[in-house]
Design a protein around this motif. Sequence first.
Motif, short mmCIF file in Angstrom:
data_model
loop_
_atom_site.label_atom_id
_atom_site.label_comp_id
_atom_site.label_asym_id
_atom_site.label_seq_id
_atom_site.Cartn_x
_atom_site.Cartn_y
_atom_site.Cartn_z
N GLU A 104 0.83 -1.21 0.00
CA GLU A 104 0.00 0.00 0.00
C GLU A 104 0.87 1.26 0.00
OE1 GLU A 104 -2.71 0.31 3.30
OE2 GLU A 104 -4.18 1.36 2.06
N THR A 105 1.95 1.21 0.75
CA THR A 105 2.84 2.37 0.82
C THR A 105 3.50 2.63 -0.54
OG1 THR A 105 3.30 1.74 3.09
CG2 THR A 105 4.75 3.37 2.15
N SER A 106 3.91 1.54 -1.20
CA SER A 106 4.62 1.73 -2.47
C SER A 106 3.68 1.98 -3.66
CB SER A 106 5.51 0.51 -2.75
OG SER A 106 4.72 -0.65 -2.73
N HIS A 107 2.45 1.51 -3.59
CA HIS A 107 1.55 1.64 -4.75
C HIS A 107 0.44 2.66 -4.57
CE1 HIS A 107 3.47 -2.17 -5.72
NE2 HIS A 107 3.08 -1.96 -6.98
N ASN A 108 0.34 3.22 -3.38
CA ASN A 108 -0.83 4.08 -3.14
C ASN A 108 -0.42 5.50 -2.72
OD1 ASN A 108 -3.55 4.29 -3.26
ND2 ASN A 108 -3.95 3.38 -1.26
N GLY A 109 0.60 5.98 -3.36
CA GLY A 109 1.01 7.37 -3.10
C GLY A 109 1.75 7.55 -1.80
N GLY A 110 2.45 6.54 -1.34
CA GLY A 110 3.29 6.65 -0.14
C GLY A 110 2.47 6.98 1.09
N PHE A 111 2.87 8.04 1.81
CA PHE A 111 2.21 8.39 3.08
C PHE A 111 1.31 9.61 2.94
CE2 PHE A 111 6.28 6.32 4.20
CZ PHE A 111 5.78 5.20 4.85
N ALA A 112 0.87 9.85 1.71
CA ALA A 112 0.06 11.04 1.49
C ALA A 112 -1.33 10.89 2.08
CB ALA A 112 -0.03 11.34 0.00
N GLN A 113 -1.82 9.66 2.16
CA GLN A 113 -3.14 9.44 2.78
C GLN A 113 -3.07 8.24 3.73
OE1 GLN A 113 -6.02 8.54 -0.25
NE2 GLN A 113 -4.90 6.76 -0.97
N PHE A 114 -4.12 8.11 4.56
CA PHE A 114 -4.13 7.00 5.51
C PHE A 114 -4.05 5.67 4.77
CE2 PHE A 114 -6.44 9.67 8.75
CZ PHE A 114 -5.39 9.66 9.63
N ASN A 115 -3.17 4.80 5.25
CA ASN A 115 -3.10 3.45 4.67
C ASN A 115 -4.23 2.62 5.26
OD1 ASN A 115 -0.92 4.01 3.06
ND2 ASN A 115 0.58 3.26 4.53
N THR A 116 -5.42 2.90 4.81
CA THR A 116 -6.60 2.28 5.44
C THR A 116 -6.66 0.77 5.22
OG1 THR A 116 -7.86 2.93 3.52
CG2 THR A 116 -8.06 4.33 5.45
N ASN A 117 -6.13 0.32 4.05
CA ASN A 117 -6.18 -1.13 3.80
C ASN A 117 -5.36 -1.89 4.84
OD1 ASN A 117 -7.83 -0.97 1.56
ND2 ASN A 117 -6.13 -0.53 0.19
N THR A 118 -4.19 -1.32 5.15
CA THR A 118 -3.35 -1.95 6.20
C THR A 118 -4.12 -1.98 7.52
OG1 THR A 118 -1.45 -0.93 5.14
CG2 THR A 118 -1.09 -1.84 7.33
N LEU A 119 -4.77 -0.86 7.80
CA LEU A 119 -5.50 -0.75 9.06
C LEU A 119 -6.67 -1.75 9.11
CD1 LEU A 119 -5.24 0.91 11.58
CD2 LEU A 119 -6.82 2.57 10.64
N ILE A 120 -7.37 -1.88 7.97
CA ILE A 120 -8.54 -2.78 7.94
C ILE A 120 -8.07 -4.24 8.07
CG2 ILE A 120 -10.40 -3.67 6.48
CD1 ILE A 120 -10.41 -0.73 5.29
N ILE A 121 -7.07 -4.60 7.26
CA ILE A 121 -6.60 -6.00 7.32
C ILE A 121 -5.94 -6.28 8.66
CG2 ILE A 121 -4.95 -7.63 6.30
CD1 ILE A 121 -5.76 -6.34 3.57
N GLY A 122 -5.12 -5.34 9.10
CA GLY A 122 -4.47 -5.48 10.42
C GLY A 122 -5.51 -5.57 11.52
N GLY A 123 -6.55 -4.70 11.41
CA GLY A 123 -7.62 -4.68 12.40
C GLY A 123 -8.36 -6.01 12.43
#
Lengths: 214, 268
Positions: A104-123
């Motif tokens: 997500e960090t490498s394909h979704n514009g780095g840290f410009a927006q919340f990495n919500t996918n990581t948060l959802i899957i991690g959650g």
Amino acid sequence: MDILRDAKFLVLLPALVGFLRVGVRRQGWTRWMGLLMVIVVGLEGWCYWLSSQQRSNTLYYDLYMPVEFVLLCAVIWEIAGRKTKVRTQLLIGLCIVLTVFTFETSHNGGFAQFNTNTLIIGGFCLTVLSGLGLFRLLEQPEPLIRLPEFWALLSITAYFIGIIPVFGLYNYLAERSSELASDLIHMNDVLYVVRYGMVSVAFFLASGRDLRLR
Amino acid sequence: MDQELPLNDVLITVVVMSAVALLFVAGLAALLVVHHQRRVRHRAELAELALAHQREVMQAEREATQHTLRDVGRELHDNVGQLLSVAQMGLNIALAEEPGNERLNGVRDAADRAVEEVRRLGHTLNVDLWRERSLAEAIQVEAERIARVSRITVAVEVQGEPTEPPPDTCTILFRVFQEVVNNALKHSGADRITIQLLPVGDGLKATIADNGRGFDQAQVKANAGLGNIRQRCLLVNYSAHCWTSPGEGCTWTLEPLTIHDPLHRPGR
């Protein structure tokens, strides 16, 4: 809604006091949860200051995600780690979340927006893992509500099951209405208060007792 | 406006979903707590059942042992005792014919003692005996016998009127008393044993002290004899404590467990 933001900071206080009360007996899961507490206090303070300066704080929240996941995995490991299956599931969850975070960090514009996918899957992973940990506590002879481990695991389950729908639609709302997205974040604040309220209970129960589960 | 309404709906849906998820966790936690309580209660009940079963097995063993002892005691009294009495009578007749025969006199004395010992042994083994005499009396008689057959001074002090425990308890306490005294005779090198009996609650407290060489409890911890004494007392809700150290003699205290004692088991 300022009251929620204030509550979010206020609830960290008893949790931190509770962690300090555990004192020299800090062992097992308390040290990882305590470390997370210290990081959270620093992060929230820093991000609050950044937002007051009208600067973006998503970078720090994004960086915090894998750290939080690893530390919470360590907490679950310490509590439920005696069961080999839980250990394996923890390692699998850790690999999945770190892979999603990297992708997500490498394909979704780095840290410009919340990495919500990581948060959802991690959650999701943390909800399942802490839920398994809760079932593991059924083996304990002591009443569950007196077990600090019960409250520690419940705080993880309650928070992460609650944020899945919140962050599942956060980016969708943020793209269309920043005002509604900001309102949505208040739900996170509510969950935050619930979570650290339970963490406070866990720390207060943990002080002065042996944390080795039977 | 048309676009904002669905977004508002999305926001409300998310909040409701989140709240429902939170309620779900709360419900799950409540279920876990209730289930855990039931599980703990169930385990306690199982443990209690296992204990009750163990108690029944021990009771059955005890009854079997008592039955055997009663039979042996009766056999000693009715059979061996009768034969000895016949021998005693024969010796009396022989002595009437030869009054000055020293050898016959000695044999008759030995036969008298044998009859008395057999009778005493028969009574000791007969657990029904507790209907005829109290535990304190049995201990006094046993103390007199020990004093008679050994070179040890045995002093018995009975304070007040100790409450008589049930016959089963009397039998076990009496056997424990015999074992403690026997240990003192065999190992302590004592020349004096003091026995104190006093009423305590529903039973009696017995203190058996010797002035022998004592021993280091840590070194004989694994000794089955001491553990056996404690275990047998526990069977009848009594505790057995031993105070001793090298050169300090040895004192045993047998007393009823209180209901507050963690080792106390109801229904015994």
